[in-house]
Every structure is written in C-alpha cells, then in structure tokens.
Write a protein that holds these residues in place. Structure first.
Motif, PDB file in Angstrom:
ATOM      1  N   SER A 208     -10.723  62.105  78.678  1.00 13.45           N
ATOM      2  CA  SER A 208     -10.375  63.321  79.415  1.00 13.45           C
ATOM      3  C   SER A 208     -10.652  63.117  80.903  1.00 13.45           C
ATOM      4  CB  SER A 208     -11.186  64.510  78.888  1.00 13.45           C
ATOM      5  OG  SER A 208     -10.914  65.666  79.637  1.00 13.45           O
ATOM      6  N   THR A 209      -9.576  63.116  81.720  1.00 15.05           N
ATOM      7  CA  THR A 209      -9.710  62.836  83.147  1.00 15.05           C
ATOM      8  C   THR A 209      -8.847  63.790  83.962  1.00 15.05           C
ATOM      9  OG1 THR A 209      -9.758  60.517  82.419  1.00 15.05           O
ATOM     10  CG2 THR A 209      -9.939  60.905  84.763  1.00 15.05           C
ATOM     11  N   GLU A 210      -8.833  65.030  83.608  1.00 17.99           N
ATOM     12  CA  GLU A 210      -7.997  65.993  84.320  1.00 17.99           C
ATOM     13  C   GLU A 210      -8.382  66.046  85.795  1.00 17.99           C
ATOM     14  OE1 GLU A 210      -6.304  70.540  83.772  1.00 17.99           O
ATOM     15  OE2 GLU A 210      -8.206  69.984  82.827  1.00 17.99           O
ATOM     16  N   ASN A 213     -11.453  64.173  87.125  1.00 16.21           N
ATOM     17  CA  ASN A 213     -12.821  64.509  86.724  1.00 16.21           C
ATOM     18  C   ASN A 213     -13.157  63.820  85.410  1.00 16.21           C
ATOM     19  OD1 ASN A 213     -13.172  66.285  88.940  1.00 16.21           O
ATOM     20  ND2 ASN A 213     -11.988  67.832  87.855  1.00 16.21           N
ATOM     21  N   ASN A 214     -14.118  62.926  85.449  1.00 18.01           N
ATOM     22  CA  ASN A 214     -14.444  62.095  84.295  1.00 18.01           C
ATOM     23  C   ASN A 214     -15.275  62.876  83.282  1.00 18.01           C
ATOM     24  OD1 ASN A 214     -15.619  60.200  82.501  1.00 18.01           O
ATOM     25  ND2 ASN A 214     -15.304  58.569  83.981  1.00 18.01           N
ATOM     26  N   MET A 269     -19.264  61.262  87.877  1.00 17.00           N
ATOM     27  CA  MET A 269     -17.927  61.325  88.476  1.00 17.00           C
ATOM     28  C   MET A 269     -17.118  62.471  87.876  1.00 17.00           C
ATOM     29  SD  MET A 269     -16.998  57.324  89.097  1.00 17.00           S
ATOM     30  CE  MET A 269     -15.966  57.709  90.513  1.00 17.00           C
ATOM     31  N   SER A 270     -17.819  63.494  87.408  1.00 19.41           N
ATOM     32  CA  SER A 270     -17.144  64.652  86.818  1.00 19.41           C
ATOM     33  C   SER A 270     -16.951  65.790  87.820  1.00 19.41           C
ATOM     34  CB  SER A 270     -17.937  65.166  85.613  1.00 19.41           C
ATOM     35  OG  SER A 270     -19.161  65.761  86.014  1.00 19.41           O
ATOM     36  N   ASN A 271     -17.453  65.608  89.025  1.00 15.33           N
ATOM     37  CA  ASN A 271     -17.407  66.661  90.054  1.00 15.33           C
ATOM     38  C   ASN A 271     -17.896  68.011  89.526  1.00 15.33           C
ATOM     39  OD1 ASN A 271     -16.626  64.902  92.034  1.00 15.33           O
ATOM     40  ND2 ASN A 271     -14.778  66.013  92.623  1.00 15.33           N
ATOM     41  N   LEU A 336     -10.574  59.974  91.044  1.00 14.04           N
ATOM     42  CA  LEU A 336      -9.447  59.946  91.978  1.00 14.04           C
ATOM     43  C   LEU A 336      -9.895  60.107  93.415  1.00 14.04           C
ATOM     44  CD1 LEU A 336      -6.672  61.910  90.050  1.00 14.04           C
ATOM     45  CD2 LEU A 336      -7.014  59.437  90.234  1.00 14.04           C
ATOM     46  N   ARG A 337     -11.206  59.965  93.627  1.00  9.74           N
ATOM     47  CA  ARG A 337     -11.834  60.045  94.941  1.00  9.74           C
ATOM     48  C   ARG A 337     -11.676  61.408  95.579  1.00  9.74           C
ATOM     49  NH1 ARG A 337     -15.306  57.433  93.819  1.00  9.74           N
ATOM     50  NH2 ARG A 337     -16.008  57.176  95.964  1.00  9.74           N
ATOM     51  N   VAL A 338     -11.588  62.455  94.756  1.00  9.57           N
ATOM     52  CA  VAL A 338     -11.656  63.823  95.254  1.00  9.57           C
ATOM     53  C   VAL A 338     -13.105  64.068  95.666  1.00  9.57           C
ATOM     54  CG1 VAL A 338     -11.367  66.260  94.714  1.00  9.57           C
ATOM     55  CG2 VAL A 338      -9.780  64.567  93.758  1.00  9.57           C
ATOM     56  N   PRO A 339     -13.364  64.448  96.918  1.00  9.37           N
ATOM     57  CA  PRO A 339     -14.755  64.553  97.397  1.00  9.37           C
ATOM     58  C   PRO A 339     -15.592  65.529  96.575  1.00  9.37           C
ATOM     59  CG  PRO A 339     -13.217  64.605  99.226  1.00  9.37           C
ATOM     60  CD  PRO A 339     -12.390  64.713  97.976  1.00  9.37           C
ATOM     61  N   LYS A 340     -16.868  65.204  96.475  1.00 10.57           N
ATOM     62  CA  LYS A 340     -17.818  66.012  95.720  1.00 10.57           C
ATOM     63  C   LYS A 340     -18.613  66.904  96.671  1.00 10.57           C
ATOM     64  CE  LYS A 340     -20.165  63.579  92.839  1.00 10.57           C
ATOM     65  NZ  LYS A 340     -19.337  63.778  91.647  1.00 10.57           N
TER      66      LYS A 340
END
Length: 612
Positions: A208-210, A213-214, A269-271, A336-340
């Motif tokens: 699941s990586t929507e 988000n891991n 890495m799940s934000n 996907l390197r979306v900032p946290k």
C-alpha cells in the motif's frame, strides 16, 4: 579412609563371579519397589525437557526481495528466491553486479517477501511474455527495458507508479499468470525448508503506497505451500485500506485452518499515517473499537529497523533521550519525496505508537499498538546482509563499489536520497522451541522476539513481581523467568499485594561483534489526566572498554499501580565502524564530511505491558 563392605557382598566376592551375580540379581528384585518412584522422578529431572524452558535463539530476516519483485528486477537484480535461500543458509552466491557474496554465519530462517503487486511481472516483461506484450504500453516498456540506461529507468518508474496508483494495465494483473508465479514461488520455499536446520517461511509484501505514503505490510504464513495455495496474495489494485488486508487474512484462516500474520513496514516514510489515533487514513472514518481490536489481532509485530532507517524514536519526540534517533536519515519525506511536516513524526515511530496505544486503550478498551518488534533488511538484492563489513546495499545500484555512497535517487528538482543514507540493518531474533515454521511463527505471534541493527546480540527479559537481585546470576534464570513471570512480549500477571514490576534483564555481545556499552529500560505510561510520558533508565553500564555481558534485576522506582504502562529494553554497543568507513578503507574513497563513519549498533526487545 577405608570403607566397610556389607558382609553379604564380601562373601559373594570370595565365592567368585557366579555368587556375585546371584547376590546382585537378588538385590535388584528386592529393590523393585523403587522402580516406580524413580520413573516418576526421571520425568521431571531434566530442567530443559519442557518447550517453555528449552527455547532457543534463532536469527533471520522477514523482509527480503528478489528478482520477482517489480522494483528489484526493474533496478537490475537477477538473484532468484533460490539464490536468496542458498545465501541465507550460508552458501556462496554471485551478486548481481558480480563477485562472490557470503554471510559470516548462516541465518536460521528467511522470509522471501516479494511484492504481491506485479509478482514476477517485470521478469515477464523483460523476457517478452506474449500474454503481457499484447498491451501496447507493456510492449513499449519491454523495448525501453532492453535499451537499458535512461529509457529502462523511465520504464521501470512508469511500471512501479502504475501499480502504486492502481492503474497498472489489466494484462499485468491476469489471474492465471499470477497463479502460475505464486505456485512456483511457494513450492520453492517448501523445497528449501528443512526443519531443524533452516526454515523457509512463506510470505509476501502487501504494498500500500497511496500518494507515496509507505503503509506496506509483510504477510507471513505458518503453513506450507498446500495452505498458501488456497488464496492468491492480496494486491493493492482495488484498495489501499489495511482493513481489507485483515479481512483477507481472516478469510485465509477460515478457508485453510492455518495461521497468518502481518508485520507493518517501518513507518518512517508514511508521512504520519502508519499509527493513526483518530481516523483510518484510508477511509477517513473514525477509529472505532472494531478497528482497534482487528488491528491488534492481525499485526502483533512492528519492523522497528531496516535498511531505510530506524523507527524506534526520534530526537523531536524524545528530546531527553540521548540515544534516540539512531540514523534517522529518512525523516524528510515519503517514498515519492513528498515533504514531511514535523507533527507527522508522532505517528511513525514505535515508542510514540506504544504510548498512543495506552491512550486508545483507556478511551476505547483495546490497544491496537500492543506490538512486539523485529528488525529485517528490506534488501532488494536477494542478499540478506546486515553486517557493516559485509553490506550489499538496498538495490543493485548500491552494491559494493567506490561511488555507491554518492549514488542518488529521487526527483531531479527535489529532495534526493544518497547511498550513504542507507543502513546496514537489521535482523529478527526469535526465541522459539525449535527451528521450524510452526515454532517460529508461534514465537512471532506471542511476540517473544526482538530486533537488532545487525549484530547478533543475545537479549532476554522477564518481568514479574518477585525477582530478587541475585536471580539473574542463577544459571537457570530463564527457567525462573518463565515460572515466576513473563518473557518479552507478554503482559505482567495480576499484581501481588504491594508488588512493584521487577525485571530480569540480560544481554551478551555478538561473539563476532563489539563490546556492549549499556543496557537501558524504556518505560512509557499514561497518567490520570490521559497524558502519556516516557523515561529512559540506565540499568547496567560497562566501563570504557565495554562488556561482553550485562545482567541485572531492575525494579520500577516510580511505579503507580493505577497507570497503564509498558517496558522494553535497549542494548547499545560501543561505537564501531559504519559500512561507509569500510568502503573508505577498501576502495580508497574520499567522502564528504557529513557522511557518518561510526555507528552505535543496538538491540530493541519487545515490550512487557502492565494493566491495572
């Protein structure tokens, strides 16, 4: 000193051998009344006869990828599940980029946990399977992959993103194709499974990586290929909701009568979505009692350390813990390197989740985060390596070489991840009755397991109400621990009058590793106002040279019998060279000053809980 012999025996000796035989025969007959009590005593004589008192420590990896994983094959790995099993068993194999690879010591068990989404698909695309190339997009990817270089990389990313978004071409999700790959996959595990010598547990990774988000889970089976063939693995092509996975697991157990469990991937890495406390991020629905109960049922463990970072705690969350934040180099963004954002961290790390579990238990009656911990590699090379001087990287682009430290991935105009940021981590340690699928699975289920960042540190913890200071020095302290308390992963028995939680803790260094520096107990609790707290206690310290072994009995000096609480142990080694330092020595590489050259290896045990 002289010994007086019985007169009858003296006479028999004078009468020769025949007389002696007659006398001994008569004595045995007369002593026959002793036979029954002797038989009863012999059944209880050996302290190691029961399963509980003869558990042994087994080492393994529950999270390894081979060329059947979409991403691993796309980035070049050629090692198969057979290669992975052979390597874990102690054999020498050739790494994808060439050169021999071998473990310093074999592992006891392995889970090849290839991604269920697109299992075997990338191999088939590269090989030109006509069933898949009938789709124009797949044909184009095939051509790009054969070109290599930038076109191959572009195709790989497009395929991965297609599965991650649920938009993969239908031909890549064909049930007949998936069935053929799965059957070969699980029967390969059966061929390499040798109870008593090496255990090949069947498993896969639900991916699941929507939106990057891991929220991956590694699904592990108790049984063999016959059971595992009953249902195809669940993919994420219809939903990213873990509740659907838990429903699949319940259906599997009803169908087969065999066991299955899931281990969430480390959440850094799940934000902020791995450990929710208000709503299910997949649905937006409030977390009700059913969610809490079902999650606790199917997810008894958490992967606290691996190649992509350590997820015990973070300096932002535990500012007073000088050892928090072991290589937290992956705290900036999701896959996907979306900032946290900083406030996301509290929903990604184990210690905070354990504390939030107490809060949820007080509010709704169930604790979804009553989990034990393990480490594993998440290597995508087919090689389960977690030693600093024998590290083969995350994927083939990070296999040993002079420039791997600076190889990068990520968007060209965004946050890049560099090779030096990967950890040589970790392994799962299991206290099991024997080396078999059933015994290892049962130990995972009861949480009598722990994690290390690579070294094979031996750790034992028993919690109870009546351990004395000298008990841990007793050569049979493990037996005492089971008889008078509970091991790691358990819940303290009902409190005895005036009792205080007391723990026997012991650790021994890896025989091939560095000395131990200290042993700590980490406590988390919930106060009367509903706020959570934590405290770290140094319970055993070495001198400057370190220690081969640390043992102690520790009692909670601030115990409040009205407060929910948990306790786990952290064992920390002296500083030692990081894999980057070994690369500098081997390749003569010069690295940037920001690249760490040393590491404080460690072990984390599963907690023990107290309920008022």
């Amino acid at each position: 000193m002289t010994v007086a012999l019985p007169r009858a025996l003296v006479a028999a000796l004078r009468g020769g051998v025949a007389s002696l035989h007659v006398l001994l025969g008569a004595w045995l007959v007369s002593a026959s009344t002793l036979h029954a009590p002797l038989a009863i005593a012999s059944e209880a004589y050996s302290p190691y006869a029961s399963a509980e008192n003869s558990r042994r420590l087994l080492w393994g990896d529950t999270h390894l990828h081979t060329n059947l994983s979409l991403d691993a094959r796309g980035f070049g790995v050629t090692l198969t599940p057979e290669d992975a099993y052979r390597f874990a068993r102690g054999e020498t194999v050739s790494a994808t980029r060439g050169g021999p690879a071998r473990l310093s010591r074999p592992l006891d068990f392995l889970v090849v946990a290839d991604h269920s989404d697109g299992l075997g698909v990338m191999n088939a695309i590269i090989e030109g399977d006509p069933r898949l190339l009938a789709d124009p997009a797949v044909q184009r990817w095939h051509d790009q992959l054969l070109q290599g270089g930038a076109p191959a990389y572009e195709a790989t990313i497009a395929i991965i993103l297609g599965f991650a978004s649920g938009d993969a071409p239908r031909v890549m999700r064909d049930e007949a194709f998936s069935r053929s790959i799965w059957e070969d996959y699980i029967h390969t595990a059966d061929r390499y499974n040798e109870p008593g010598f090496f255990t090949a547990l069947i498993g896969y990774e639900w991916t699941s990586t929507e939106a990057g988000n891991n929220l991956h889970r590694n699904v592990i089976y108790r049984g063999d290929a016959t059971a595992a063939s009953a249902l195809l693995p669940l993919t994420t092509q219809t939903t990213f909701n873990p509740e659907v996975l838990w429903a699949w697991m319940a259906r599997f157990e009803r169908t087969t009568g065999s066991g299955v469990l899931a281990i969430p991937h480390n959440g850094n890495m799940s934000n902020g979505l791995m450990f929710p406390v208000e709503t299910n991020p997949a649905t937006g629905e409030p977390l009700g009692p059913e969610y809490l109960k079902v999650r606790a049922r199917w997810e008894p463990l958490y992967e606290i350390t691996q190649i992509k970072g350590d997820s015990e705690s973070h300096p932002y969350l535990s500012p007073e813990d000088g050892f928090a934040g072991h290589d937290v180099l992956w705290d900036r963004a999701n896959l996907l390197r979306v900032p946290k954002k900083q406030d996301m961290l509290q929903y990604e790390y184990a210690r905070e989740a354990l504390k939030n579990g107490l809060r949820l238990q007080a509010r709704q009656g169930d604790n979804p985060y009553r989990f034990g911990v393990i480490g594993s590699t998440d290597s995508h090379t087919g090689l389960a390596t977690a030693e600093e001087d024998n590290f083969f990287g995350k994927h083939t682009g990070l296999e040993p070489g002079p420039d791997r430290w600076k190889n990068s991935s990520g968007p060209p105009d965004g946050d890049l991840v560099y090779g030096w940021e990967y950890l040589a981590s970790g392994y799962a340690a299991v206290w099991a009755a024997e080396n078999s699928r059933e015994a290892i699975f049962d130990a995972l289920r009861r949480r009598e397991v722990y994690a290390t960042t690579g070294p094979r540190i031996t750790a034992r913890v028993f919690g109870g109400w009546q351990f004395e200071p000298g008990d841990v020095q007793n050569p049979h302290f493990e037996r005492m621990g089971y008889e008078r308390g509970v091991p790691m992963g358990g819940q303290l028995p009902p409190r005895e009058a005036g009792g205080v939680p007391t723990f026997m803790v012991a650790a021994m260094k890896d025989p091939m590793g560095y000395n131990l520096d200290r042993m700590q107990v980490i406590k988390g609790w919930l106060d009367a106002s509903g706020e959570t707290h934590e405290r770290v206690y140094d319970v055993a310290l070495s001198d400057s040279a370190g220690a081969a072994e640390l043992r102690t009995v520790w009692s909670d000096p601030e115990f409040d019998p009205k407060q929910l609480a948990f306790y786990y142990v952290r064992v920390i080694e002296l500083p030692s060279p990081r894999w980057t330092a070994y690369d500098v020595r081997r390749f003569g590489t010069k690295m940037e000053e920001r690249v760490p050259m040393s590491i404080r290896e460690r072990a984390y045990t599963s907690p023990i809980w107290y309920d008022p």
